[in-house]
Motif scaffolding. Structure first.
Motif, PDB file in Angstrom:
ATOM      1  N   ASP A  82       0.830  -1.197   0.000  1.00 38.01           N
ATOM      2  CA  ASP A  82       0.000   0.000   0.000  1.00 38.01           C
ATOM      3  C   ASP A  82       0.867   1.252   0.000  1.00 38.01           C
ATOM      4  O   ASP A  82       0.585   2.227  -0.711  1.00 38.01           O
ATOM      5  N   ALA A  83       1.931   1.244   0.810  1.00 34.38           N
ATOM      6  CA  ALA A  83       2.820   2.403   0.866  1.00 34.38           C
ATOM      7  C   ALA A  83       3.533   2.628  -0.461  1.00 34.38           C
ATOM      8  O   ALA A  83       3.695   3.769  -0.919  1.00 34.38           O
ATOM      9  N   LEU A  84       3.973   1.548  -1.106  1.00 36.19           N
ATOM     10  CA  LEU A  84       4.623   1.680  -2.409  1.00 36.19           C
ATOM     11  C   LEU A  84       3.639   2.213  -3.447  1.00 36.19           C
ATOM     12  O   LEU A  84       3.972   3.105  -4.239  1.00 36.19           O
ATOM     13  N   ALA A  85       2.427   1.694  -3.447  1.00 37.54           N
ATOM     14  CA  ALA A  85       1.423   2.160  -4.411  1.00 37.54           C
ATOM     15  C   ALA A  85       1.107   3.638  -4.192  1.00 37.54           C
ATOM     16  O   ALA A  85       0.941   4.394  -5.159  1.00 37.54           O
ATOM     17  N   GLU A  86       1.030   4.067  -2.934  1.00 39.09           N
ATOM     18  CA  GLU A  86       0.766   5.477  -2.665  1.00 39.09           C
ATOM     19  C   GLU A  86       1.890   6.358  -3.195  1.00 39.09           C
ATOM     20  O   GLU A  86       1.652   7.408  -3.811  1.00 39.09           O
ATOM     21  N   LEU A  87       3.132   5.937  -2.971  1.00 43.17           N
ATOM     22  CA  LEU A  87       4.261   6.714  -3.465  1.00 43.17           C
ATOM     23  C   LEU A  87       4.234   6.802  -4.986  1.00 43.17           C
ATOM     24  O   LEU A  87       4.467   7.874  -5.565  1.00 43.17           O
ATOM     25  N   LEU A  88       3.934   5.699  -5.642  1.00 44.97           N
ATOM     26  CA  LEU A  88       3.860   5.720  -7.099  1.00 44.97           C
ATOM     27  C   LEU A  88       2.745   6.636  -7.587  1.00 44.97           C
ATOM     28  O   LEU A  88       2.902   7.344  -8.594  1.00 44.97           O
ATOM     29  N   ARG A  89       1.607   6.637  -6.885  1.00 48.75           N
ATOM     30  CA  ARG A  89       0.532   7.570  -7.252  1.00 48.75           C
ATOM     31  C   ARG A  89       1.015   9.004  -7.110  1.00 48.75           C
ATOM     32  O   ARG A  89       0.797   9.839  -8.001  1.00 48.75           O
ATOM     33  N   LEU A  90       1.675   9.306  -6.013  1.00 53.31           N
ATOM     34  CA  LEU A  90       2.162  10.664  -5.807  1.00 53.31           C
ATOM     35  C   LEU A  90       3.185  11.059  -6.868  1.00 53.31           C
ATOM     36  O   LEU A  90       3.310  12.234  -7.206  1.00 53.31           O
ATOM     37  N   ARG A  91       3.887  10.071  -7.412  1.00 51.63           N
ATOM     38  CA  ARG A  91       4.874  10.343  -8.458  1.00 51.63           C
ATOM     39  C   ARG A  91       4.256  10.345  -9.855  1.00 51.63           C
ATOM     40  O   ARG A  91       4.962  10.520 -10.851  1.00 51.63           O
ATOM     41  N   GLY A  92       2.943  10.124  -9.925  1.00 51.74           N
ATOM     42  CA  GLY A  92       2.248  10.191 -11.207  1.00 51.74           C
ATOM     43  C   GLY A  92       2.251   8.908 -11.991  1.00 51.74           C
ATOM     44  O   GLY A  92       1.809   8.884 -13.145  1.00 51.74           O
ATOM     45  N   ARG A  93       2.667   7.814 -11.387  1.00 53.35           N
ATOM     46  CA  ARG A  93       2.698   6.518 -12.091  1.00 53.35           C
ATOM     47  C   ARG A  93       1.447   5.738 -11.715  1.00 53.35           C
ATOM     48  O   ARG A  93       1.465   4.755 -10.972  1.00 53.35           O
ATOM     49  N   TYR A  94       0.350   6.194 -12.262  1.00 53.17           N
ATOM     50  CA  TYR A  94      -0.965   5.714 -11.846  1.00 53.17           C
ATOM     51  C   TYR A  94      -1.202   4.254 -12.230  1.00 53.17           C
ATOM     52  O   TYR A  94      -1.794   3.498 -11.462  1.00 53.17           O
ATOM     53  N   ARG A  95      -0.777   3.866 -13.398  1.00 51.72           N
ATOM     54  CA  ARG A  95      -1.077   2.513 -13.854  1.00 51.72           C
ATOM     55  C   ARG A  95      -0.354   1.468 -13.001  1.00 51.72           C
ATOM     56  O   ARG A  95      -0.935   0.445 -12.640  1.00 51.72           O
ATOM     57  N   ARG A  96       0.896   1.713 -12.683  1.00 51.81           N
ATOM     58  CA  ARG A  96       1.622   0.774 -11.835  1.00 51.81           C
ATOM     59  C   ARG A  96       1.042   0.758 -10.425  1.00 51.81           C
ATOM     60  O   ARG A  96       0.935  -0.309  -9.797  1.00 51.81           O
ATOM     61  N   SER A  97       0.656   1.916  -9.918  1.00 49.08           N
ATOM     62  CA  SER A  97       0.017   1.982  -8.598  1.00 49.08           C
ATOM     63  C   SER A  97      -1.241   1.129  -8.571  1.00 49.08           C
ATOM     64  O   SER A  97      -1.493   0.379  -7.613  1.00 49.08           O
ATOM     65  N   ASP A  98      -2.031   1.205  -9.619  1.00 48.13           N
ATOM     66  CA  ASP A  98      -3.264   0.425  -9.703  1.00 48.13           C
ATOM     67  C   ASP A  98      -2.972  -1.072  -9.684  1.00 48.13           C
ATOM     68  O   ASP A  98      -3.634  -1.848  -8.997  1.00 48.13           O
ATOM     69  N   GLU A  99      -1.964  -1.489 -10.439  1.00 51.01           N
ATOM     70  CA  GLU A  99      -1.604  -2.912 -10.470  1.00 51.01           C
ATOM     71  C   GLU A  99      -1.241  -3.414  -9.068  1.00 51.01           C
ATOM     72  O   GLU A  99      -1.671  -4.506  -8.655  1.00 51.01           O
ATOM     73  N   ILE A 100      -0.453  -2.641  -8.351  1.00 49.48           N
ATOM     74  CA  ILE A 100      -0.010  -3.064  -7.016  1.00 49.48           C
ATOM     75  C   ILE A 100      -1.187  -3.123  -6.053  1.00 49.48           C
ATOM     76  O   ILE A 100      -1.334  -4.083  -5.277  1.00 49.48           O
ATOM     77  N   LEU A 101      -2.057  -2.123  -6.090  1.00 48.17           N
ATOM     78  CA  LEU A 101      -3.183  -2.101  -5.166  1.00 48.17           C
ATOM     79  C   LEU A 101      -4.163  -3.238  -5.440  1.00 48.17           C
ATOM     80  O   LEU A 101      -4.705  -3.830  -4.496  1.00 48.17           O
ATOM     81  N   ARG A 102      -4.407  -3.542  -6.694  1.00 47.60           N
ATOM     82  CA  ARG A 102      -5.333  -4.646  -6.990  1.00 47.60           C
ATOM     83  C   ARG A 102      -4.746  -5.983  -6.532  1.00 47.60           C
ATOM     84  O   ARG A 102      -5.469  -6.851  -6.043  1.00 47.60           O
ATOM     85  N   SER A 103      -3.448  -6.144  -6.684  1.00 45.82           N
ATOM     86  CA  SER A 103      -2.800  -7.343  -6.168  1.00 45.82           C
ATOM     87  C   SER A 103      -2.919  -7.409  -4.650  1.00 45.82           C
ATOM     88  O   SER A 103      -3.235  -8.466  -4.077  1.00 45.82           O
ATOM     89  N   ALA A 104      -2.691  -6.271  -3.988  1.00 45.57           N
ATOM     90  CA  ALA A 104      -2.795  -6.230  -2.525  1.00 45.57           C
ATOM     91  C   ALA A 104      -4.210  -6.530  -2.064  1.00 45.57           C
ATOM     92  O   ALA A 104      -4.422  -7.221  -1.058  1.00 45.57           O
ATOM     93  N   LEU A 105      -5.205  -6.019  -2.793  1.00 44.44           N
ATOM     94  CA  LEU A 105      -6.597  -6.271  -2.410  1.00 44.44           C
ATOM     95  C   LEU A 105      -6.925  -7.758  -2.491  1.00 44.44           C
ATOM     96  O   LEU A 105      -7.581  -8.314  -1.597  1.00 44.44           O
ATOM     97  N   SER A 106      -6.464  -8.408  -3.529  1.00 43.23           N
ATOM     98  CA  SER A 106      -6.712  -9.853  -3.649  1.00 43.23           C
ATOM     99  C   SER A 106      -6.098 -10.609  -2.485  1.00 43.23           C
ATOM    100  O   SER A 106      -6.718 -11.524  -1.920  1.00 43.23           O
TER     101      SER A 106
END
Length: 343
Positions: A82-106
């Motif tokens: 979650d922390a990595l995905a948040e950092l990527l979102r803040l850095r504007g890398r939305y697609r990679r952030s989404d991939e990580i969060l969906r994996s974490a949710l599963s």
């Protein structure tokens, strides 16, 4: 104009249901030591506050790897993701952030389970991300799921529940359903007035988000009062070059624009852009809001030739990280056509 309410990402940890209150620009995971994964999360938080984002990202990637390979509990691994995905979102890398969060949710849905606070935290993060990318229906679904878990587990008066009220208010603002968002935004302010001090940055963020909504509903005076109060807190607690300061200045400039004060609006939007470029870098897609607002102020002042390259830059920044129908991108395209036709 596009006022700039932000989504909060700090909600409780996965297993304990408690976490320290965090400023709007802090991670909810910086605990200052403990186990090796906790130490890595703490170190990443310090790097992030210092603006050393490459080092923060590498540290979080290491935390993800360690917790995946060796942690007996899923909790630390989910928090690292979650922390990595948040950092990527803040850095504007939305697609990679989404991939990580969906994996974490599963993973979280399997252990600790679908009704857990871990699932609520990740759903909230997905809601924040998809508000930024303009996928509003998905954002609402994730926020609503997180809110249901938090209300059942913590009650509707808890500060973390207030985070979801704040975010649902901001989502409705982004969708243009301002009257539906106002009760959520006022609720978050009411809760944090009781649970936080008057100079707390989270209360200030709630006031700023409410201000964007009441501005859209036509009450410029209340919006201005709320923004001035929030800005004073942010400048004192976070510094004059903080992202939250830029968000408040953006919304104050939008009020000048609404009142016909285009010279003051232009000065405000230029300052916003300078601060955001300092915080995010010159290639971040989130700069598009400030660029669009500046461009339309230039157009209002009779300078379409100056507005065109500003809008072209905004569109380039958005093209790689958002869908073609993302609302800010579509607005920039429409405004670019308007400016070109005025030349």
């Amino acid at each position: 104009m596009a006022p700039d309410p932000r989504g909060h990402s700090a909600i409780p940890g996965a297993t304990t249901g408690t976490a320290p209150g965090t400023a709007p620009d802090a991670t909810p995971y910086d605990t200052g030591g403990g186990t090796a994964p906790e130490a890595l999360l703490s170190t990443a938080g310090r790097y992030r506050r210092l603006g050393r984002l490459d080092e923060a990202e590498r540290t979080l990637e290491r935390a993800v790897q360690i917790t995946r390979d060796s942690e007996p509990s899923q909790d630390a691994h989910l928090r690292a993701l979650d922390a990595l995905a948040e950092l990527l979102r803040l850095r504007g890398r939305y697609r990679r952030s989404d991939e990580i969060l969906r994996s974490a949710l599963s993973l979280a849905e399997e252990t600790p389970g679908v009704g857990s606070l871990a699932v609520a935290r990740i759903c909230n993060s997905l809601g924040v991300l998809h508000k930024y990318t303009g996928r509003f229906e998905e954002s609402e679904s994730f926020y609503s799921r997180a809110l249901a878990i938090l209300e059942a587990d913590l009650g509707d008066e808890h500060p973390f529940t207030a985070t979801l009220y704040h975010n649902l208010g901001g989502l409705n603002h982004a969708r243009g359903t301002h009257a539906q968002g106002e009760p959520f935004a006022r609720r978050s302010v009411e809760i944090r007035r009781r649970t936080h001090g008057p100079a707390d940055p989270e209360l200030a963020a709630d006031k700023a988000a409410l201000a964007a909504i009441v501005h859209a509903l036509g009450d410029l005076d209340e919006a201005e009062r709320l923004l001035v109060e929030a800005l004073a807190v942010f400048e004192t607690r976070l510094g004059q070059d903080d992202y939250e300061v830029a968000s408040c200045l953006n919304n104050l400039a939008s009020i000048h624009y609404s009142r016909g004060g285009f010279e003051a609006a232009e000065a405000g939007f230029r300052k916003v852009l300078a601060i955001k470029e300092g915080c995010l870098g010159p290639a971040h897609p989130e700069l598009a809001v400030a660029l669009n607002n500046l461009a339309m102020t230039l157009w209002k002042r009779g300078r379409p030739e100056a507005a065109v390259p500003v809008l072209e830059r905004a569109i380039v920044l958005l093209n790689t990280e958002v869908d073609r129908d993302q609302p800010v991108r579509l607005a920039c395209l429409r405004n670019l056509q308007t400016c070109r036709s005025s030349m």
